[in-house]
Design an enzyme around this catalytic site. Structure first.
Site, PDB file in Angstrom:
ATOM      1  N   ASP A 301       1.048  -1.019  -0.178  1.00 50.00           N
ATOM      2  CA  ASP A 301      -0.138   0.016  -0.123  1.00 50.00           C
ATOM      3  C   ASP A 301       0.813   1.736  -0.119  1.00 50.00           C
ATOM      4  O   ASP A 301       0.803   2.384   0.868  1.00 50.00           O
ATOM      5  CB  ASP A 301      -1.334  -0.131   1.132  1.00 50.00           C
ATOM      6  N   HIS A 305       4.235  11.047   0.273  1.00 47.51           N
ATOM      7  CA  HIS A 305       3.462  11.785   0.308  1.00 47.51           C
ATOM      8  C   HIS A 305       4.309  12.736   0.925  1.00 47.51           C
ATOM      9  O   HIS A 305       5.324  12.519   0.439  1.00 47.51           O
ATOM     10  CB  HIS A 305       2.511  12.109   1.228  1.00 47.51           C
TER      11      HIS A 305
HETATM   12 ZN   LIG Z   1      -6.972   2.047   0.955  1.00 44.93          ZN
HETATM   13 ZN   LIG Z   2      -4.459   1.821  -0.827  1.00 45.33          ZN
END
Ligand SMILES: [Zn+2]
Ligand SMILES: [Zn+2]
Length: 422
Positions: A301, A305
């Protein structure tokens, strides 16, 4: 090319033995004992695995190229041992039509590092209202559909999406989060959120949508893949659904396997993710579910940022951390080393299983398949240092951690794309 004398692990062939791996014309030519070739990679003491597949990453192109491009993201991927990545469509604008899928594929090819497989949005603009043109996106190469970043709020839209996806033979990947229940929460609702005075996101915010989607998958026959499962309750729902034959698979993010909500006590925004870091009981349930096969895949994931965003105070900082360059070493150090997972289990969760979910021909070392191979050094100790990352972003909770093991050589289509040999 010959990869010589490593421990070859290929879950698709139930193979785990010392052998040489022969590569010819960009494809796997054989596993056995072979004479040295023009290019020979010495792999004694190493694991030779199918190239790792990360089916859940966020590259920020188009829209936020200062945080990650498809080129920088796929360079980070091969540095971390990943030969294939599937990119989530929550870019700006969202990947929700044929040209935008084609653009991401082309950028992946131009970068020439990992294979890049775009995931198309479920709804136009990820607004959760109108179904996107799923068939056209499949024509351009979309491998799945997701409004990740948000759940599909409308049950009606989710039902229709599963029906269409079934016709197209693709899964719908849902970020299961009920926004009303999550409210303004910034961390897991529990002992630590109360103690720290931060808004909590209850486990139920995830579980109610997992339950709903399982019912819809069962009713439609559409294939559901639950993204980043994070709670013991979600795991139990999926386990029971699998037992009664619901077409469901799921994944867990590496950080949910090794970090609990207690880490938030330092108020470091690099521990702010969505779904949030959960309790110790949840982490134990996720580990058990991986070991018993309820959880199919491990993902990063990877969510880059900009520094100035992540330097805000905890409550205001955006959710998300990067993971492509730390997933494998963290997995080796904290799950394989202590015996939570065996090597073949861990390799299956990062190769064969995600390739099957997405219908890719990679993830295996069967002769004739593309020569995507990751040679893993399972032992060398090194300190994780974000300054050395290929990713454009630095929002990583593992900076300064000691890791054991890493990707030594990453090969895509028979070509070396990452080489950390001394
Ligand atoms: Zn998500
Ligand atoms: Zn994600």
């Amino acid at each position: 090319m010959l990869i010589k004398g490593g421990r070859v692990i290929c879950p698709a062939q139930k193979l785990d033995k010392e052998a040489d791996l022969l590569i010819e014309d960009g494809r796997i030519a054989g596993i056995g004992s072979f004479a040295d070739q023009a290019e020979t990679v010495e792999a004694a003491g190493c694991i030779v695995a199918p190239g790792l597949v990360d089916m859940h990453v966020h590259f920020r192109e188009p829209g936020k190229e200062d945080e990650e491009t498809i080129a920088s993201g796929s360079a980070a991927a091969v540095a971390g041992g990943f030969t294939s990545v599937a990119t989530m469509p929550n870019t700006e604008p969202a990947v929700d039509d044929e040209p935008s899928v084609a653009f991401q594929r082309l950028q992946g090819e131009r970068a020439g590092k990992a294979r890049v497989f775009p995931i198309g949005a479920v709804s136009v603009g990820r607004q959760g209202e109108r179904l996107a043109e799923m068939g056209q996106m499949v024509r351009a190469g979309a491998v799945a559909f997701s409004d990740d970043g948000d759940g599909v709020r409308s049950s009606r839209l989710m039902r229709v999406a599963l029906q269409y996806a079934a016709m197209l033979g693709k899964p719908v990947i849902d970020h299961c989060e009920d926004r009303e229940l999550a409210g303004r929460g910034v961390m897991h609702a529990g002992y630590w959120s109360v103690k720290l005075g931060l808004g909590g996101i209850p486990a139920a915010a995830e579980e109610v949508m997992v339950a709903r989607d399982l019912i819809l998958a069962e009713a439609t026959g559409g294939r559901l893949h639950v993204a980043h499962v994070s709670t013991a309750g979600s795991v139990e729902l999926i386990r029971r659904a699998k037992q009664r034959g619901v077409p469901v698979t799921c994944e867990v993010a590496i950080h949910h396997l090794v970090l609990t909500d207690e880490w938030v006590k330092g108020f470091d925004p690099n521990f702010k993710v969505n779904p949030p870091l959960r309790s110790g009981e949840d982490v134990a349930a996720l580990r058990a579910a991986l070991a018993d096969g309820t959880i199919d895949c491990i993902v990063s994931d990877h969510a880059p940022h900009a520094l100035e965003e992540k330097e805000l105070e905890f409550a205001l900082a955006p959710f998300g951390i990067i993971g492509l360059e730390t997933t494998l070493p963290i997995l080796i150090t904290h799950l394989i080393g202590p015996g939570v997972l065996s090597w073949p289990q861990a390799i299956a969760a990062m190769t064969l299983n995600p390739a099957r979910v997405l219908g890719l021909e990679v993830g295996t070392l069967q002769p004739g398949r593309p020569a995507d191979v990751t040679v893993i050094d399972p032992k060398t100790e090194w300190p994780i240092d974000t300054a050395r990352f290929r990713s454009k972003s630095r929002n990583c909770p593992f900076h300064g951690w000691k890791a054991e093991g890493r990707a030594l050589v990453t090969i895509v289509g028979g070509e070396i794309k990452h080489d950390a040999r001394p």
